[in-house]
Scaffold this active site. Structure first.
Site, short mmCIF file in Angstrom:
data_model
loop_
_atom_site.label_atom_id
_atom_site.label_comp_id
_atom_site.label_asym_id
_atom_site.label_seq_id
_atom_site.Cartn_x
_atom_site.Cartn_y
_atom_site.Cartn_z
N GLU A 168 0.83 -1.21 0.00
CA GLU A 168 0.00 0.00 0.00
C GLU A 168 0.86 1.26 0.00
OE1 GLU A 168 -1.31 2.19 3.06
OE2 GLU A 168 -0.98 0.77 4.67
N LYS B 79 -4.13 -0.71 15.39
CA LYS B 79 -3.63 0.08 16.52
C LYS B 79 -4.68 0.25 17.59
CE LYS B 79 -0.06 3.01 14.61
NZ LYS B 79 -0.26 3.13 13.17
N1 PSU Z 1 -3.30 2.17 10.32
C1 PSU Z 1 -1.99 2.34 10.59
N2 PSU Z 1 -1.23 3.08 9.71
C2 PSU Z 1 -1.78 3.61 8.58
C3 PSU Z 1 -3.16 3.39 8.32
C4 PSU Z 1 -3.88 2.67 9.21
O1 PSU Z 1 -1.50 1.85 11.58
O2 PSU Z 1 -1.06 4.27 7.81
C5 PSU Z 1 -3.75 3.91 7.05
C6 PSU Z 1 -4.01 2.73 6.09
O3 PSU Z 1 -3.75 3.12 4.76
C7 PSU Z 1 -5.49 2.47 6.29
C8 PSU Z 1 -6.01 3.88 6.50
O4 PSU Z 1 -6.09 1.84 5.18
O5 PSU Z 1 -5.02 4.50 7.30
C9 PSU Z 1 -7.34 3.88 7.18
O6 PSU Z 1 -7.87 5.16 7.18
P1 PSU Z 1 -9.41 5.41 7.62
O7 PSU Z 1 -9.43 5.11 9.08
O8 PSU Z 1 -9.66 6.84 7.28
O9 PSU Z 1 -10.24 4.46 6.81
#
Ligand code: PSU
Ligand code: MN
Length: 308
Positions: free
Chosen positions: A26, A158
């Site tokens: 990603e 997390k």
């Molecule tokens: N969790 C992490 N690091 C990240 C992300 C999530 O520990 O960089 C990023 C990933 O790309 C994940 C996105 O798909 O954040 C999720 O964002 P949202 O909660 O806005 O869907």
């Protein structure tokens, strides 16, 4: 290929045509997850780890409105230095394309592109989930895990998220949560969460067989493989908890929500924990790239056997 907007580079295309192992990576971690210059270094190191383990890396991103699977070194550099890049999830593809923007793809968006490209295995750091700050803020990652048949290797999610609610959602959607050599759902920086996975598997081969079995039954969901952070880089939950509480309180105070919430929380936590969380983040990402490459090799081997 179903999507005429999708461009595969020559190396990825060749590997896929030959049924050789390919690992999708990603790019929101490059554009929004890590600071410069560590973001570019990490992107390069993840690709190297995949290659050293015997697979071909396919970093997925949007460059000037084009959906790309497999980036050259110059393109990785371009993405890592992009000015105000988008964070692209499912709803944002058309925006990026019509406006000819560049952006990093989230877990959900990367799964979508990987599947269209014919790539089954994907490595990331942590998935998005149900936020604590608002029960309606549920990451598109969870819907993608329910809908897109890929193997997603992560270090859990997390503890900024509501982890029990995140696991409940995955259960409702029929997504197997596999613990790699563990019974416990890992919490990204920490190896422990007190929560259970739905199945423990101890080798890349078992994971490849598990995925084939799930999909041969007619299931369409992803397999979420959770790989605990290496012991030497891990941070205990008790140490993380106060920083997470502080970052969460600040987000609510500032009224930060929607797409900006995850990057804000991640950024604040890395400021509060300094180098330690950055090192942990890098260590688990490389560890996941390696396991994904091993799984991709086993998965490709089962496909080649079927063709003989
Ligand atoms: N969790 C992490 N690091 C990240 C992300 C999530 O520990 O960089 C990023 C990933 O790309 C994940 C996105 O798909 O954040 C999720 O964002 P949202 O909660 O806005 O869907
Ligand atoms: Mn969200």
């Amino acid at each position: 290929m179903k999507n005429s907007n999708l461009i595969l580079n020559a190396e990825v295309s060749r590997a896929l045509n030959m049924n050789m192992p390919v690992v999708a990576l990603e790019s929101t971690v490059i554009t929004h997850g890590l600071p410069r210059p560590q973001n570019l270094q990490l992107a390069r190191d993840m690709e190297k780890r995949v290659r050293d383990t015997g697979a071909t890396p396919a970093t997925i991103a949007i460059l000037d409105g084009e959906i790309r699977a497999g980036l050259s070194d110059v393109e990785l550099l371009q993405l890592s230095e992009a000015d105000a890049p988008l964070k692209v999830s499912h709803r944002d593809f058309a925006t990026a394309i019509v406006k000819k923007n560049s952006g990093g793809t989230t877990v959900a968006a990367t799964m979508f592109v990987a599947h269209q490209a014919g790539i089954q295995v994907f490595a990331t750091g942590g998935i998005g989930g149900v936020h604590k700050e608002s029960p309606f803020d549920i990451s598109t990652d969870l819907r993608a895990l329910a809908d897109i048949p890929t193997i997603v290797v992560c270090a859990g999610a997390k503890a900024i998220l509501d982890l029990p609610a995140t696991l409940e959602y995955l259960e409702t959607m029929g997504v197997p949560v596999v613990g790699y050599q563990t019974d416990e759902f890992p919490a990204f920086y920490s190896r422990e969460s007190g929560l259970k996975v739905s199945a423990r598997l101890d080798s890349p081969r078992e994971i490849a067989t598990f995925a084939q079995t799930h999909w041969n039954l007619g299931m369409h969901s992803a397999i979420l493989v959770t790989n605990p952070i290496p012991e030497s880089a891990s941070i205990p939950v008790s140490e993380m908890q106060p920083m997470i509480a502080q970052a969460s309180a600040e987000a609510m105070e500032k009224g930060i929500h929607g797409q900006a919430l995850t990057p804000f929380l991640l950024g604040r936590i890395s400021e509060l924990t300094k180098e330690k969380s950055l090192n942990a983040n890098i260590s688990l990402l490389l560890n996941n790239a390696q396991l994904a490459a091993q799984i991709a090799e086993e998965f490709a081997a089962t496909k080649r056997t079927k063709l003989i």
